[in-house]
Design a protein around this motif. Sequence first.
Motif, PDB file in Angstrom:
ATOM      1  N   SER A  40       9.278  -7.554  53.192  1.00 44.83           N
ATOM      2  CA  SER A  40       8.906  -8.425  51.994  1.00 44.83           C
ATOM      3  C   SER A  40       8.594  -9.854  52.156  1.00 44.83           C
ATOM      4  O   SER A  40       9.074 -10.074  53.447  1.00 44.83           O
ATOM      5  CB  SER A  40      10.215  -8.299  50.879  1.00 44.83           C
ATOM      6  OG  SER A  40      11.076  -9.180  51.541  1.00 44.83           O
ATOM      7  N   MET A  65      11.567  -3.318  43.857  1.00 44.31           N
ATOM      8  CA  MET A  65      12.607  -2.762  43.831  1.00 44.31           C
ATOM      9  C   MET A  65      12.215  -1.167  43.291  1.00 44.31           C
ATOM     10  O   MET A  65      11.186  -1.162  42.435  1.00 44.31           O
ATOM     11  CB  MET A  65      13.504  -3.258  42.688  1.00 44.31           C
ATOM     12  CG  MET A  65      14.456  -3.919  43.364  1.00 44.31           C
ATOM     13  SD  MET A  65      16.119  -3.578  43.234  1.00 44.31           S
ATOM     14  CE  MET A  65      16.582  -3.941  41.535  1.00 44.31           C
ATOM     15  N   HIS A  66      12.853  -0.146  43.681  1.00 46.10           N
ATOM     16  CA  HIS A  66      12.739   1.207  43.264  1.00 46.10           C
ATOM     17  C   HIS A  66      11.301   1.601  43.348  1.00 46.10           C
ATOM     18  O   HIS A  66      10.895   2.810  42.948  1.00 46.10           O
ATOM     19  CB  HIS A  66      12.977   1.343  41.779  1.00 46.10           C
ATOM     20  CG  HIS A  66      14.299   0.884  41.414  1.00 46.10           C
ATOM     21  ND1 HIS A  66      15.388   1.127  41.943  1.00 46.10           N
ATOM     22  CD2 HIS A  66      14.765   0.040  40.618  1.00 46.10           C
ATOM     23  CE1 HIS A  66      16.692   0.595  41.609  1.00 46.10           C
ATOM     24  NE2 HIS A  66      16.139  -0.300  40.612  1.00 46.10           N
ATOM     25  N   GLY A  92      15.976  -4.271  53.288  1.00 47.74           N
ATOM     26  CA  GLY A  92      16.767  -3.508  52.802  1.00 47.74           C
ATOM     27  C   GLY A  92      16.247  -2.172  52.162  1.00 47.74           C
ATOM     28  O   GLY A  92      15.175  -1.767  52.748  1.00 47.74           O
ATOM     29  N   SER A  94      14.920  -1.272  49.658  1.00 46.83           N
ATOM     30  CA  SER A  94      13.561  -1.121  48.945  1.00 46.83           C
ATOM     31  C   SER A  94      12.499  -1.133  49.915  1.00 46.83           C
ATOM     32  O   SER A  94      11.563  -0.557  49.737  1.00 46.83           O
ATOM     33  CB  SER A  94      13.433  -2.495  48.033  1.00 46.83           C
ATOM     34  OG  SER A  94      14.356  -2.541  47.112  1.00 46.83           O
ATOM     35  N   THR A 115      18.106  -4.360  56.996  1.00 49.14           N
ATOM     36  CA  THR A 115      18.722  -5.819  57.140  1.00 49.14           C
ATOM     37  C   THR A 115      19.838  -5.693  56.119  1.00 49.14           C
ATOM     38  O   THR A 115      20.351  -7.067  55.713  1.00 49.14           O
ATOM     39  CB  THR A 115      17.656  -6.913  57.059  1.00 49.14           C
ATOM     40  OG1 THR A 115      16.980  -6.524  55.571  1.00 49.14           O
ATOM     41  CG2 THR A 115      16.859  -6.988  58.063  1.00 49.14           C
ATOM     42  N   ALA A 118      22.252  -0.748  52.826  1.00 44.11           N
ATOM     43  CA  ALA A 118      22.202   0.448  51.524  1.00 44.11           C
ATOM     44  C   ALA A 118      22.134   1.738  52.303  1.00 44.11           C
ATOM     45  O   ALA A 118      22.537   2.671  51.855  1.00 44.11           O
ATOM     46  CB  ALA A 118      21.118  -0.187  51.075  1.00 44.11           C
ATOM     47  N   VAL A 125      15.836  11.286  51.740  1.00 49.48           N
ATOM     48  CA  VAL A 125      15.545  11.232  50.454  1.00 49.48           C
ATOM     49  C   VAL A 125      14.543  10.044  49.849  1.00 49.48           C
ATOM     50  O   VAL A 125      14.597   9.016  50.534  1.00 49.48           O
ATOM     51  CB  VAL A 125      16.880  10.915  49.541  1.00 49.48           C
ATOM     52  CG1 VAL A 125      16.633  10.688  48.086  1.00 49.48           C
ATOM     53  CG2 VAL A 125      18.015  11.920  49.898  1.00 49.48           C
ATOM     54  N   LEU A 157      21.564 -12.633  55.287  1.00 55.00           N
ATOM     55  CA  LEU A 157      21.966 -11.744  53.856  1.00 55.00           C
ATOM     56  C   LEU A 157      23.043 -12.725  53.264  1.00 55.00           C
ATOM     57  O   LEU A 157      24.111 -12.859  53.760  1.00 55.00           O
ATOM     58  CB  LEU A 157      22.503 -10.424  54.070  1.00 55.00           C
ATOM     59  CG  LEU A 157      22.383  -9.270  53.014  1.00 55.00           C
ATOM     60  CD1 LEU A 157      21.043  -9.178  52.351  1.00 55.00           C
ATOM     61  CD2 LEU A 157      23.101  -8.402  53.562  1.00 55.00           C
ATOM     62  N   MET A 161      25.633 -11.000  48.401  1.00 52.58           N
ATOM     63  CA  MET A 161      24.888  -9.627  48.566  1.00 52.58           C
ATOM     64  C   MET A 161      25.341  -8.821  49.376  1.00 52.58           C
ATOM     65  O   MET A 161      25.490  -7.592  49.675  1.00 52.58           O
ATOM     66  CB  MET A 161      23.308 -10.068  48.669  1.00 52.58           C
ATOM     67  CG  MET A 161      22.413  -8.822  49.031  1.00 52.58           C
ATOM     68  SD  MET A 161      22.218  -8.107  47.512  1.00 52.58           S
ATOM     69  CE  MET A 161      21.666  -6.362  48.106  1.00 52.58           C
TER      70      MET A 161
HETATM   71  P1  NAD Z   1      16.870  -4.547  48.561  1.00 52.95           P
HETATM   72  O1  NAD Z   1      16.169  -3.876  49.688  1.00 52.95           O
HETATM   73  O2  NAD Z   1      16.179  -4.277  47.266  1.00 52.95           O
HETATM   74  O3  NAD Z   1      17.191  -6.095  49.014  1.00 52.95           O
HETATM   75  C1  NAD Z   1      18.121  -6.898  48.183  1.00 52.95           C
HETATM   76  C2  NAD Z   1      17.799  -8.346  48.361  1.00 52.95           C
HETATM   77  O4  NAD Z   1      18.223  -8.709  49.741  1.00 52.95           O
HETATM   78  C3  NAD Z   1      16.255  -8.604  48.245  1.00 52.95           C
HETATM   79  O5  NAD Z   1      15.803  -9.625  47.678  1.00 52.95           O
HETATM   80  C4  NAD Z   1      15.929  -8.686  49.811  1.00 52.95           C
HETATM   81  O6  NAD Z   1      14.763  -9.414  50.066  1.00 52.95           O
HETATM   82  C5  NAD Z   1      17.034  -9.378  50.376  1.00 52.95           C
HETATM   83  N1  NAD Z   1      17.407  -9.107  51.588  1.00 52.95           N
HETATM   84  C6  NAD Z   1      17.418  -8.089  52.300  1.00 52.95           C
HETATM   85  N2  NAD Z   1      17.963  -8.242  53.440  1.00 52.95           N
HETATM   86  C7  NAD Z   1      17.924  -9.765  53.783  1.00 52.95           C
HETATM   87  C8  NAD Z   1      18.407 -10.398  54.988  1.00 52.95           C
HETATM   88  N3  NAD Z   1      18.763  -9.948  56.116  1.00 52.95           N
HETATM   89  N4  NAD Z   1      18.515 -11.721  54.491  1.00 52.95           N
HETATM   90  C9  NAD Z   1      18.331 -12.398  53.422  1.00 52.95           C
HETATM   91  N5  NAD Z   1      17.691 -11.480  52.335  1.00 52.95           N
HETATM   92  C10 NAD Z   1      17.689 -10.146  52.345  1.00 52.95           C
HETATM   93  O7  NAD Z   1      18.221  -3.790  48.153  1.00 52.95           O
HETATM   94  P2  NAD Z   1      19.281  -2.726  48.905  1.00 52.95           P
HETATM   95  O8  NAD Z   1      20.395  -2.795  48.161  1.00 52.95           O
HETATM   96  O9  NAD Z   1      19.314  -3.079  50.175  1.00 52.95           O
HETATM   97  O10 NAD Z   1      18.383  -1.446  48.679  1.00 52.95           O
HETATM   98  C11 NAD Z   1      18.282  -0.949  47.217  1.00 52.95           C
HETATM   99  C12 NAD Z   1      17.384  -0.071  46.916  1.00 52.95           C
HETATM  100  O11 NAD Z   1      17.338   1.201  48.189  1.00 52.95           O
HETATM  101  C13 NAD Z   1      17.611   0.983  45.678  1.00 52.95           C
HETATM  102  O12 NAD Z   1      15.949   1.015  45.201  1.00 52.95           O
HETATM  103  C14 NAD Z   1      17.972   1.998  46.131  1.00 52.95           C
HETATM  104  O13 NAD Z   1      17.673   3.214  45.242  1.00 52.95           O
HETATM  105  C15 NAD Z   1      17.522   2.313  47.539  1.00 52.95           C
HETATM  106  N6  NAD Z   1      18.375   3.294  48.195  1.00 52.95           N
HETATM  107  C16 NAD Z   1      17.859   4.410  48.697  1.00 52.95           C
HETATM  108  C17 NAD Z   1      18.646   5.439  49.515  1.00 52.95           C
HETATM  109  C18 NAD Z   1      18.184   6.669  49.750  1.00 52.95           C
HETATM  110  O14 NAD Z   1      18.753   7.300  50.637  1.00 52.95           O
HETATM  111  N7  NAD Z   1      16.816   6.907  49.660  1.00 52.95           N
HETATM  112  C19 NAD Z   1      20.006   4.937  49.795  1.00 52.95           C
HETATM  113  C20 NAD Z   1      20.489   3.703  49.483  1.00 52.95           C
HETATM  114  C21 NAD Z   1      19.640   2.805  48.545  1.00 52.95           C
END
Ligand code: NAD
Length: 358
Positions: A40, A65-66, A92, A94, A115, A118, A125, A157, A161
């Motif tokens: 991103s 997201m999603h 992350g 997303s 990063t 998650a 999946v 991060l 968060m």
């Molecule tokens: P995300 O990827 O949306 O990231 C959250 C925020 O953190 C974003 O604004 C991103 O830009 C920021 N960010 C990420 N890394 C950073 C860093 N190192 N420094 C500064 N900012 C940073 O959120 P998430 O919680 O990592 O992931 C959530 C998504 O992942 C959901 O859509 C969820 O459904 C999916 N997910 C899927 C699985 C699967 O097995 N398929 C498992 C877990 C989560």
Amino acid sequence: MRFEHETLTQRVRFAPGDAPAAVRAEVERLGGSRVMVIASATEHDLAGKVTAELPVIVRHDEVLMHVPVAAAERARAAATAHEVDLIVSVGGGSTTGLAKAIALTSGLPIVAVPTTYAGSEVTSVWGLTEGARKTTGSDPQVLPRSVVYDAALTLSLPVAMSVASGLNALAHCVDSMWAPRTDPVDRVLAGEGIRALAAGLPDVVADPVGLPGREQALYGAYLSAVAFSSAGSGLHHKICHVLGGAYNLPHAQTHAVVLPYVLAFNAPAAPEAAQRIADAFGATSAVEGLQRLRRAVYAPTALRDYGFAEEHIEDAVRAILEAVPVNNPRPVTADGLRQLLRAAWAGTDPMASGGTED
Ligand code: NAD
């Protein structure tokens, strides 16, 4: 001792401070010569450093997201137009999710560089959304071939968060103790994941730019996702899936808030799991261990702070009841769920939400 456990084929490298070399080695090993980098705009600089020495043919930053279907289609078209032969994702869940959406239709190999905590990089999946409807599925093609964990990439991060994401990983561990396909291997991994996250997250809060806490948290997050990937979604994940999908709540924070209520609900009916969780926390009870950690890291406390309204509770109860795993250790009634959601909405003491001392 009769069980089946599937180990997914994936190469994982823990390389603190060394992601560029580790990623390059993985790309070479997989024969990537026309690389698509997915990151991103927020992670643009981070991804630039990690991928500077790769044969990058296209950089794609439309990460949402999603994973909306239209965004996935645009990313797939870019991969095809540039004749990409390997994807590197830096970000992350997303970001990993978008890479998976491309792999789902193309079979392209992914090198994932997470990063956050998650854990999507460890599962097969995928998830896509169209309007308000989220579809998920499982396909071996979307499992990243290699994962490079570099704790230095998580230093940026933000603390809040990091805590929410770390508790999301902790929820993978706790739910893995009683999820539909859980087995003894999953429970061992989940126990060690809890130990590592409980050790690492307070250090992340105390010293956000220090590496040791971040390393422990990332290691715990990896274990949590391996356990979860094998065990499947238990009651906690079913609840959060409904809440996240129907009310557009933030993923990690929703998990962080709901977890103590599900643990307090299930623990009395799952004494072995509760003991394992308590032991992993080094606490006298599972709930006490989780709450001690939550206090130490200033965890998010109430769903009402994240856009869930009290009048949504009844609808949510109905939707969750349809998704409750049949093997949940404690029978789940509309009344029990109502109490649980009301307490999570308000952020009151989990032990008052229908849980009893475990
Ligand atoms: P995300 O990827 O949306 O990231 C959250 C925020 O953190 C974003 O604004 C991103 O830009 C920021 N960010 C990420 N890394 C950073 C860093 N190192 N420094 C500064 N900012 C940073 O959120 P998430 O919680 O990592 O992931 C959530 C998504 O992942 C959901 O859509 C969820 O459904 C999916 N997910 C899927 C699985 C699967 O097995 N398929 C498992 C877990 C989560």
